[in-house]
Design a protein around this motif. Sequence first.
Motif, PDB file in Angstrom:
ATOM      1  N   ILE A 124       1.276  -4.487  -6.335  1.00  0.00           N
ATOM      2  CA  ILE A 124       1.360  -3.194  -5.637  1.00  0.00           C
ATOM      3  C   ILE A 124       0.270  -3.093  -4.576  1.00  0.00           C
ATOM      4  O   ILE A 124       0.497  -2.623  -3.464  1.00  0.00           O
ATOM      5  CB  ILE A 124       1.247  -2.040  -6.662  1.00  0.00           C
ATOM      6  N   GLU A 125      -0.901  -3.568  -4.952  1.00  0.00           N
ATOM      7  CA  GLU A 125      -2.026  -3.527  -4.018  1.00  0.00           C
ATOM      8  C   GLU A 125      -1.691  -4.310  -2.746  1.00  0.00           C
ATOM      9  O   GLU A 125      -1.883  -3.823  -1.628  1.00  0.00           O
ATOM     10  CB  GLU A 125      -3.238  -4.145  -4.734  1.00  0.00           C
ATOM     11  N   CYS A 181       1.098  -2.676  -0.670  1.00  0.00           N
ATOM     12  CA  CYS A 181       0.599  -1.536   0.118  1.00  0.00           C
ATOM     13  C   CYS A 181      -0.191  -2.020   1.331  1.00  0.00           C
ATOM     14  O   CYS A 181      -0.023  -1.519   2.448  1.00  0.00           O
ATOM     15  CB  CYS A 181      -0.278  -0.628  -0.748  1.00  0.00           C
ATOM     16  N   ASP A 182      -1.057  -2.994   1.100  1.00  0.00           N
ATOM     17  CA  ASP A 182      -1.847  -3.517   2.211  1.00  0.00           C
ATOM     18  C   ASP A 182      -0.940  -4.125   3.276  1.00  0.00           C
ATOM     19  O   ASP A 182      -1.184  -4.005   4.479  1.00  0.00           O
ATOM     20  CB  ASP A 182      -2.832  -4.586   1.710  1.00  0.00           C
ATOM     21  N   ALA A 224       2.026  -3.255   4.062  1.00  0.00           N
ATOM     22  CA  ALA A 224       2.663  -2.198   4.847  1.00  0.00           C
ATOM     23  C   ALA A 224       1.671  -1.505   5.775  1.00  0.00           C
ATOM     24  O   ALA A 224       2.007  -1.134   6.889  1.00  0.00           O
ATOM     25  CB  ALA A 224       3.301  -1.181   3.912  1.00  0.00           C
TER      26      ALA A 224
END
Lengths: 298, 185
Positions: A13-14, A17-18, A20
């Motif tokens: 997830i990390e 997110c980065d 994006a």
Amino acid sequence: MSRRDQPSLDRHIELACDRALIGLSPAEEAELVSLMTSGQQVDPGLEVAAAAIALAESEAEEPLPQHLAERVLASANAQPAAPPLRVVRGGTVPMLPQQPLLPPRAVTPPPRIEQPQPVAPARPSVLRRFAPWLAAAACFGIAVGSFVFRGPRDEQALGTGDPRAGAADRRARLLSEAPDAVRVAWSSTKDPAGQGESGDIVWSSARQEGFMTFRALASNDPSKYQYQLWIFDGARDERYPVDGGVFDVDPSKGEVVIPITARVRVSDPRLFAVTIEPPGGVVVSSRERIVVTAKVSG
Amino acid sequence: MSSSLLHRVASGDSSAVRECIDLYGGVVWSLARRMSPSNAEAEDAVQEIFLDLWRSAARFDPGISSETTFVAMIARRRLLDRRRQSRRRPETQSLADTPTPVEDASVARVEASAEARLAAGALARLRPEQRLVLLLSACHGLSHEEIASTVNMPLGTVKAHARRGLLRVREMLAGGAGAVAEGTP
């Protein structure tokens, strides 16, 4: 989801997110891919959210300056007969804005790559996913799988004053240093341009770097046609292979090593194919002339 | 009409190219200006973005985003790539030149894109420091380290704000899209 899987999920997830928000380095991109299950894709909703935030925060839009709009339009409407720009002899033609993007004639329709069956489990069969391309190649008597590798000789400089020396060395370095590097032999079709081709293609998704080696590909007249590489990425819609760059070849001087210039990230290459296209290349290929292919096994 | 413009581009409709430049030129130019260190860089970026757009047009899926948001996604990808490349160069851009987002802009503005409207609403509900980090990241493409330095915040906090904020907005977009699809205002 077991407790043991949680750190991987968090990291996934990390990174997603980065990716994006600020983009990932090649190493991070490779790490993200490694954390994904086969066939899984990064949630497109994250990038949509990032773009929506950027739009929401925009001040009143400034119109595109007229001179810039004209430049963009001119590059899109460039005549295909115009001399191809940025031709790098012995190398590639990066797909840059000055190249003809939308020739006056209709853009060739997308290759008729069928959608995979909805029931397809993770990592569907390469043969099935890329069946149309392979079938087209088979019509020409493709011999997929034969692999003969000979170490590349010095990079050949085509034309005069080619500054792009060292591709063969970089290729060798990639093979020795990138654990994920794949090397696949070209398989010729019956297209006369690819007859007897025994070179190969090398690609590392972690480094987003790769090289094509050709030994027998027919010499092309760049004013009449050029070669174009297509990369079928398992992480993308297979109907739209990634453009790996337009290039010229003159094998009369021996082996040619050509860096790949994929304009977008390639995470999971399944199939490479070289087609013959009008000067400057095309947005999507009609795959009328597939010259060589290389299928990644597994 | 707008929803099919990119598909017309993908099919080789040359008139759609002009329409696309007219319609989205402002969006692309605004994003490029904001995420580029100079006007010259922004102009180069715009040309690259439209190149990417022509080549990606066929991939536009109205089920995933509006066309405007798709254009913004393509633009951001290219602009982030350019920022990443420029960071690798020896010369670095002074953070003092980094534009600071206006805190309330996201709340006050109304965008044509449904996603942008929803995002503005979601941003308004974030804590001010979380919103600031998210805006610097999503709108200006600053790295976590650059944001930490700019706003004098611990790196770990910056990362947490950015990621949690993005996930919140993403959740709200997903909910909003569902509501829109059902005809709920």
